[in-house]
Design an enzyme around this catalytic site. Structure first.
Site, PDB file in Angstrom:
ATOM      1  N   HIS A   1      26.755  -3.730  22.011  1.00  0.00           N
ATOM      2  CA  HIS A   1      26.565  -5.124  21.586  1.00  0.00           C
ATOM      3  C   HIS A   1      25.124  -5.341  21.123  1.00  0.00           C
ATOM      4  O   HIS A   1      24.437  -6.271  21.552  1.00  0.00           O
ATOM      5  CB  HIS A   1      26.914  -6.094  22.719  1.00  0.00           C
ATOM      6  CG  HIS A   1      27.224  -7.480  22.217  1.00  0.00           C
ATOM      7  ND1 HIS A   1      27.867  -8.420  22.982  1.00  0.00           N
ATOM      8  CD2 HIS A   1      26.978  -8.082  21.022  1.00  0.00           C
ATOM      9  CE1 HIS A   1      27.996  -9.547  22.289  1.00  0.00           C
ATOM     10  NE2 HIS A   1      27.473  -9.360  21.093  1.00  0.00           N
TER      11      HIS A   1
ATOM     12  N   GLU B   1      31.536  -7.497  28.972  1.00  0.00           N
ATOM     13  CA  GLU B   1      30.122  -7.349  28.651  1.00  0.00           C
ATOM     14  C   GLU B   1      29.430  -6.388  29.620  1.00  0.00           C
ATOM     15  O   GLU B   1      28.297  -5.991  29.397  1.00  0.00           O
ATOM     16  CB  GLU B   1      29.423  -8.714  28.680  1.00  0.00           C
ATOM     17  CG  GLU B   1      29.680  -9.561  27.450  1.00  0.00           C
ATOM     18  CD  GLU B   1      29.102  -8.963  26.169  1.00  0.00           C
ATOM     19  OE1 GLU B   1      28.117  -8.207  26.250  1.00  0.00           O
ATOM     20  OE2 GLU B   1      29.653  -9.234  25.093  1.00  0.00           O
TER      21      GLU B   1
ATOM     22  N   ARG C   1      33.869 -10.341  19.074  1.00  0.00           N
ATOM     23  CA  ARG C   1      33.980 -10.340  20.530  1.00  0.00           C
ATOM     24  C   ARG C   1      35.035  -9.318  20.940  1.00  0.00           C
ATOM     25  O   ARG C   1      36.085  -9.209  20.303  1.00  0.00           O
ATOM     26  CB  ARG C   1      34.360 -11.735  21.055  1.00  0.00           C
ATOM     27  CG  ARG C   1      33.243 -12.767  20.958  1.00  0.00           C
ATOM     28  CD  ARG C   1      32.106 -12.466  21.925  1.00  0.00           C
ATOM     29  NE  ARG C   1      31.055 -13.475  21.916  1.00  0.00           N
ATOM     30  CZ  ARG C   1      29.938 -13.406  21.194  1.00  0.00           C
ATOM     31  NH1 ARG C   1      29.744 -12.361  20.405  1.00  0.00           N
ATOM     32  NH2 ARG C   1      29.031 -14.369  21.264  1.00  0.00           N
TER      33      ARG C   1
END
Length: 327
Positions: free
Chosen positions: A289, A269, A240
């Protein structure tokens, strides 16, 4: 059953044909779309849900308070740090995650990033594709070491960390790991020495991050830890983004305390790439990601996350892959 899919705007129109295949035919599906300028609309769309499915859209205490009938929140991922799971438990709402669906893909992507930054691939691509130069003399001024002679320090030695260790040892790397929740016996089975985080910082040529994100390890890799790194390591983050302080990493790269980085995740994100201090560096590879992605992995993630809802709503809790808050 009323199922609400919590989504960011960019994922609102994705195909949900796999999900529909594993839902009861009478399921009523609607959407709650994150709108940072109008979060009230997002919260309101969650009110009548019997079940909520989310990939990365946040479900905080405010969102959970608005859920009048919800029995389960199913996370379409292995991590659930964006869900207030303890608060959901107080409200009688189960939170479940997909325990495993992309271990092999993430481990492969880890090695791809590792090889890419260590073998200076972005530099060579720029020289060939943009400058149209075919030469290796400039490598004499750069740090290029034999990959198999490096020591890899894995931080977080769960399923993915262990899969990375298998691949790294096949390249001839020495592998050490840090994980306070793993026994020395488990590490020894993998041919890996379990060590303190300080040993990782002192000895590793490459540090690969595979922890679950918690309140304790947010900004875990910061200036203090970067300054303890003795071997100017490469940093790989497949976990993360919030585990790395990005300002401190940029500073460490500028000071050559860190030789380079391979990042599949950033702090946000939905990052503002135009203002990021990590973009457009030849010693940094950033991917969006996507390390989990393969056709097989996506099908498994979508299927398992919906099966979790179906099993739970039918009272078959023992079939749910992973309930993370004990409800």
């Amino acid at each position: 059953m009323k199922l609400v899919l919590a989504e960011y705007p960019e994922s609102r129109d994705r195909s949900i044909e796999v999900e529909k295949r594993y839902l009861p035919p009478d399921t009523e599906i609607s959407y709650a779309v994150v709108d940072e300028g109008n979060m009230e609309s997002y919260y309101a769309a969650l009110e009548e849900a019997d079940a909520v499915l989310t990939g990365f859209a946040p479900l905080d205490e405010t969102a959970i308070d608005r859920m009048k009938h919800c029995r389960i929140i199913s996370v379409q991922a292995t991590g659930w740090n964006f869900v207030a799971d303890a608060y959901a438990a107080k409200k009688g709402i189960a939170v479940c995650a997909v325990g495993e669906y992309c271990t092999q893909e993430v481990a492969d992507h880890t090695m791809a990033l590792m090889l890419g930054v260590c073998r200076l691939i972005p530099y060579h691509m720029r020289r060939v594709n943009r400058d149209h130069v075919w030469e290796i003399e400039s490598l004499k001024d750069r740090k290029v070491q034999r990959f198999g002679a490096k020591t890899l320090g894995i931080v977080g030695f769960g399923k993915i960390g262990r899969a990375v260790a298998v691949r790294a040892r096949a390249f001839g790397m020495k592998v050490i790991a840090h994980d306070p929740y793993i026994s020395e016996e488990t590490a020894k089975i993998q041919g890996v020495e379990l060590v303190s985080i300080d040993r990782i910082l002192e000895e590793a040529d490459v540090i690969s991050i595979h922890m679950n994100l918690t309140s304790e390890n947010e900004n875990y890799f910061n200036k203090e830890k970067f300054d303890k790194m003795k071997r100017q390591p490469y940093i790989i983050n497949m976990a993360r983004g919030a585990m790395i302080n990005e300002e401190d990493l940029a500073d460490a790269l500028d000071r050559q305390v860190v030789s380079g980085a391979g990042l599949d995740v950033l702090y946000s994100e939905s990052p503002e790439l135009g203002t990021s201090k990590l973009i457009n560096r030849e010693n940094v590879i950033i991917t969006p990601h996507c390390g989990f992605y393969s056709d097989d992995a996506i099908e498994a993630c979508e299927r398992i996350s919906v099966q979790n809802i179906t099993y739970y709503m039918k009272g078959e809790k023992e079939k749910v892959f992973k309930i993370v808050n004990g409800i």
